[in-house]
Design a protein around this motif. Structure first.
Motif, PDB file in Angstrom:
ATOM      1  N   PRO A   3       0.641  -1.321   0.336  1.00 32.42           N
ATOM      2  CA  PRO A   3      -0.451  -0.355   0.389  1.00 32.42           C
ATOM      3  C   PRO A   3       1.078   1.122  -0.056  1.00 32.42           C
ATOM      4  CG  PRO A   3      -0.064  -0.932   1.889  1.00 32.42           C
ATOM      5  CD  PRO A   3      -0.004  -1.767   1.879  1.00 32.42           C
ATOM      6  N   GLU A   4       0.390   2.293  -0.592  1.00 30.50           N
ATOM      7  CA  GLU A   4       1.202   3.677  -0.079  1.00 30.50           C
ATOM      8  C   GLU A   4       0.681   4.285   0.892  1.00 30.50           C
ATOM      9  OE1 GLU A   4       2.970   4.682  -2.945  1.00 30.50           O
ATOM     10  OE2 GLU A   4       3.268   2.880  -3.936  1.00 30.50           O
ATOM     11  N   PRO A   5       1.333   5.444   0.848  1.00 30.81           N
ATOM     12  CA  PRO A   5       0.989   6.067   2.224  1.00 30.81           C
ATOM     13  C   PRO A   5      -0.393   6.629   1.986  1.00 30.81           C
ATOM     14  CG  PRO A   5       2.582   6.883   1.911  1.00 30.81           C
ATOM     15  CD  PRO A   5       2.447   6.292   0.140  1.00 30.81           C
ATOM     16  N   GLY A   6      -1.274   6.588   3.778  1.00 27.20           N
ATOM     17  CA  GLY A   6      -2.930   6.732   3.281  1.00 27.20           C
ATOM     18  C   GLY A   6      -3.395   5.523   3.051  1.00 27.20           C
ATOM     19  N   GLU A   7      -2.707   4.218   2.721  1.00 28.79           N
ATOM     20  CA  GLU A   7      -3.928   3.256   1.799  1.00 28.79           C
ATOM     21  C   GLU A   7      -3.486   2.122   2.412  1.00 28.79           C
ATOM     22  OE1 GLU A   7      -3.613   4.202  -2.711  1.00 28.79           O
ATOM     23  OE2 GLU A   7      -2.272   2.209  -2.122  1.00 28.79           O
ATOM     24  N   VAL A   8      -4.133   0.898   2.950  1.00 23.75           N
ATOM     25  CA  VAL A   8      -4.406  -0.601   3.425  1.00 23.75           C
ATOM     26  C   VAL A   8      -4.941  -1.411   2.329  1.00 23.75           C
ATOM     27  CG1 VAL A   8      -4.798   0.249   6.088  1.00 23.75           C
ATOM     28  CG2 VAL A   8      -6.774  -0.023   4.491  1.00 23.75           C
ATOM     29  N   ALA A  37      -8.681  -5.206   6.064  1.00 28.67           N
ATOM     30  CA  ALA A  37      -7.396  -4.953   5.445  1.00 28.67           C
ATOM     31  C   ALA A  37      -6.302  -5.345   6.178  1.00 28.67           C
ATOM     32  CB  ALA A  37      -7.830  -3.702   4.043  1.00 28.67           C
ATOM     33  N   VAL A  38      -5.220  -4.792   4.818  1.00 34.28           N
ATOM     34  CA  VAL A  38      -3.949  -4.845   5.862  1.00 34.28           C
ATOM     35  C   VAL A  38      -3.025  -3.063   5.334  1.00 34.28           C
ATOM     36  CG1 VAL A  38      -3.593  -7.328   5.789  1.00 34.28           C
ATOM     37  CG2 VAL A  38      -3.209  -6.405   3.869  1.00 34.28           C
ATOM     38  N   ASP A  39      -1.940  -3.665   6.507  1.00 39.40           N
ATOM     39  CA  ASP A  39      -1.138  -2.500   6.127  1.00 39.40           C
ATOM     40  C   ASP A  39      -0.039  -2.644   5.091  1.00 39.40           C
ATOM     41  OD1 ASP A  39       0.449  -3.870   8.333  1.00 39.40           O
ATOM     42  OD2 ASP A  39       0.490  -2.568   9.450  1.00 39.40           O
ATOM     43  N   ARG A  40       1.350  -2.209   5.233  1.00 41.39           N
ATOM     44  CA  ARG A  40       2.328  -3.229   4.576  1.00 41.39           C
ATOM     45  C   ARG A  40       2.731  -3.581   5.626  1.00 41.39           C
ATOM     46  NH1 ARG A  40       5.500  -0.697   1.404  1.00 41.39           N
ATOM     47  NH2 ARG A  40       8.372  -1.418   0.904  1.00 41.39           N
ATOM     48  N   ALA A  41       3.497  -3.600   6.988  1.00 37.76           N
ATOM     49  CA  ALA A  41       3.898  -5.073   7.393  1.00 37.76           C
ATOM     50  C   ALA A  41       3.784  -6.031   7.356  1.00 37.76           C
ATOM     51  CB  ALA A  41       4.232  -4.771   8.725  1.00 37.76           C
ATOM     52  N   ARG A  42       2.224  -6.308   7.129  1.00 36.56           N
ATOM     53  CA  ARG A  42       1.056  -7.790   7.045  1.00 36.56           C
ATOM     54  C   ARG A  42       1.409  -8.189   5.729  1.00 36.56           C
ATOM     55  NH1 ARG A  42       0.292  -9.599  11.690  1.00 36.56           N
ATOM     56  NH2 ARG A  42       0.299 -11.183  11.022  1.00 36.56           N
ATOM     57  N   THR A  43       0.703  -7.633   4.543  1.00 37.82           N
ATOM     58  CA  THR A  43       0.732  -6.940   2.887  1.00 37.82           C
ATOM     59  C   THR A  43       1.203  -8.331   3.233  1.00 37.82           C
ATOM     60  OG1 THR A  43       0.086  -5.086   2.709  1.00 37.82           O
ATOM     61  CG2 THR A  43       0.910  -7.017   0.991  1.00 37.82           C
ATOM     62  N   PRO A 102      -8.596   3.807   1.226  1.00 36.10           N
ATOM     63  CA  PRO A 102      -8.659   4.465   2.091  1.00 36.10           C
ATOM     64  C   PRO A 102      -8.551   3.809   3.773  1.00 36.10           C
ATOM     65  CG  PRO A 102     -10.839   4.191   1.482  1.00 36.10           C
ATOM     66  CD  PRO A 102     -10.440   3.727   0.895  1.00 36.10           C
ATOM     67  N   ALA A 103      -6.910   4.202   3.831  1.00 36.13           N
ATOM     68  CA  ALA A 103      -6.810   3.541   5.723  1.00 36.13           C
ATOM     69  C   ALA A 103      -7.256   4.762   7.518  1.00 36.13           C
ATOM     70  CB  ALA A 103      -5.123   3.877   5.663  1.00 36.13           C
ATOM     71  N   ALA A 104      -8.106   5.896   6.205  1.00 31.78           N
ATOM     72  CA  ALA A 104      -8.816   6.960   7.113  1.00 31.78           C
ATOM     73  C   ALA A 104     -10.071   5.845   7.247  1.00 31.78           C
ATOM     74  CB  ALA A 104      -9.394   8.022   6.345  1.00 31.78           C
ATOM     75  N   SER A 105     -10.323   5.058   6.983  1.00 31.64           N
ATOM     76  CA  SER A 105     -11.988   4.178   6.952  1.00 31.64           C
ATOM     77  C   SER A 105     -12.251   2.624   8.252  1.00 31.64           C
ATOM     78  CB  SER A 105     -12.202   3.852   5.751  1.00 31.64           C
ATOM     79  OG  SER A 105     -12.850   4.656   4.487  1.00 31.64           O
ATOM     80  N   PHE A 106     -10.105   2.896   8.375  1.00 28.97           N
ATOM     81  CA  PHE A 106     -10.386   1.531   8.696  1.00 28.97           C
ATOM     82  C   PHE A 106      -9.317   2.222  10.235  1.00 28.97           C
ATOM     83  CE2 PHE A 106     -10.655   0.567   4.476  1.00 28.97           C
ATOM     84  CZ  PHE A 106     -10.933  -1.476   4.848  1.00 28.97           C
ATOM     85  N   ARG A 107      -9.280   1.086  11.387  1.00 27.35           N
ATOM     86  CA  ARG A 107      -9.213   1.075  12.873  1.00 27.35           C
ATOM     87  C   ARG A 107      -8.214  -0.286  12.686  1.00 27.35           C
ATOM     88  NH1 ARG A 107     -11.732  -2.522  16.290  1.00 27.35           N
ATOM     89  NH2 ARG A 107     -13.496  -2.598  16.367  1.00 27.35           N
ATOM     90  N   PRO A 108      -6.972  -0.729  13.225  1.00 25.23           N
ATOM     91  CA  PRO A 108      -6.194  -0.959  13.701  1.00 25.23           C
ATOM     92  C   PRO A 108      -6.726  -2.446  14.050  1.00 25.23           C
ATOM     93  CG  PRO A 108      -4.704   0.684  14.289  1.00 25.23           C
ATOM     94  CD  PRO A 108      -6.672   0.703  14.079  1.00 25.23           C
ATOM     95  N   PHE A 109      -7.186  -3.976  14.218  1.00 22.98           N
ATOM     96  CA  PHE A 109      -7.207  -4.612  14.569  1.00 22.98           C
ATOM     97  C   PHE A 109      -6.344  -6.438  15.164  1.00 22.98           C
ATOM     98  CE2 PHE A 109      -9.748  -9.181  14.346  1.00 22.98           C
ATOM     99  CZ  PHE A 109     -11.129  -8.694  15.068  1.00 22.98           C
TER     100      PHE A 109
END
Length: 178
Positions: A3-8, A37-43, A102-109
């Motif tokens: 993902p790019e910054p601001g994305e999952v 969704a996942v962030d960069r670390a878990r992609t 959009p990462a703003a729609s998500f929270r860590p889980f």
């Protein structure tokens, strides 16, 4: 494929999803409906066919050199993924797509360390899905070992009793313990 910054990212074999709606997955351990969704670390955990059982391990700050060398191997990078032989052809041939969300729609889980991101509202992709491409090549480019084993359980047992970080996905679909 990150993902790019601001994305999952959400990975799917379905390239026709126009809107992600929260749902409770059949394998869910929680009752709440989510878009996952996942962030960069878990992609890299999702560079596989959807139903492919996989066990993964990586170095974390608390990892001991002995565990790193025993499980990953000395001088072999900081991460290893394992699948079963019967999934190798699917790994080579699957058409996998990444949806940028959009990462703003998500929270860590997940606790103690988040392993995913979730949204409780419908989410529209930021654009059309992108074909992920050669999954073996992605592993190589990222410096991730990919092991192909008859069964995952011996590897999984070693990983989960070590000081490494780890994740197992769809392990119930793996071959039974011998």
């Amino acid at each position: 494929m990150y993902p790019e910054p601001g994305e999952v990212l959400h990975f799917s074999e379905d390239p026709t999803i126009a809107r992600f709606v929260p749902h409770v997955a059949p394998t869910a351990r929680q009752a709440e409906a989510y878009v996952w969704a996942v962030d960069r670390a878990r992609t890299p955990d999702y560079w596989f066919p959807r139903n492919c059982p996989r066990a993964m391990a990586w170095v974390v700050p608390a990892s001991t050199p002995a565990d790193r060398d025993r499980i990953i191997g000395a001088g072999s990078g900081d991460r290893v993924h394992a699948i079963e032989y019967r999934w190798l052809d699917a790994l080579r041939t699957v058409k996998l797509f990444a949806y940028r969300l959009p990462a703003a729609s998500f929270r860590p889980f997940g606790t103690p360390v988040p392993h995913a991101h979730v949204a409780t509202v419908p989410v529209e992709p930021l654009g059309p899905p992108q074909e992920v491409g050669d999954l073996l090549d992605l592993h190589e480019q990222a410096g991730i070992q990919l092991r192909v084993l008859p069964r995952l359980w011996d590897f999984w047992d070693a990983v989960t009793s070590s000081s490494l970080g780890f994740s197992g996905i769809r392990l119930r679909g793996g071959r039974p313990r011998s």
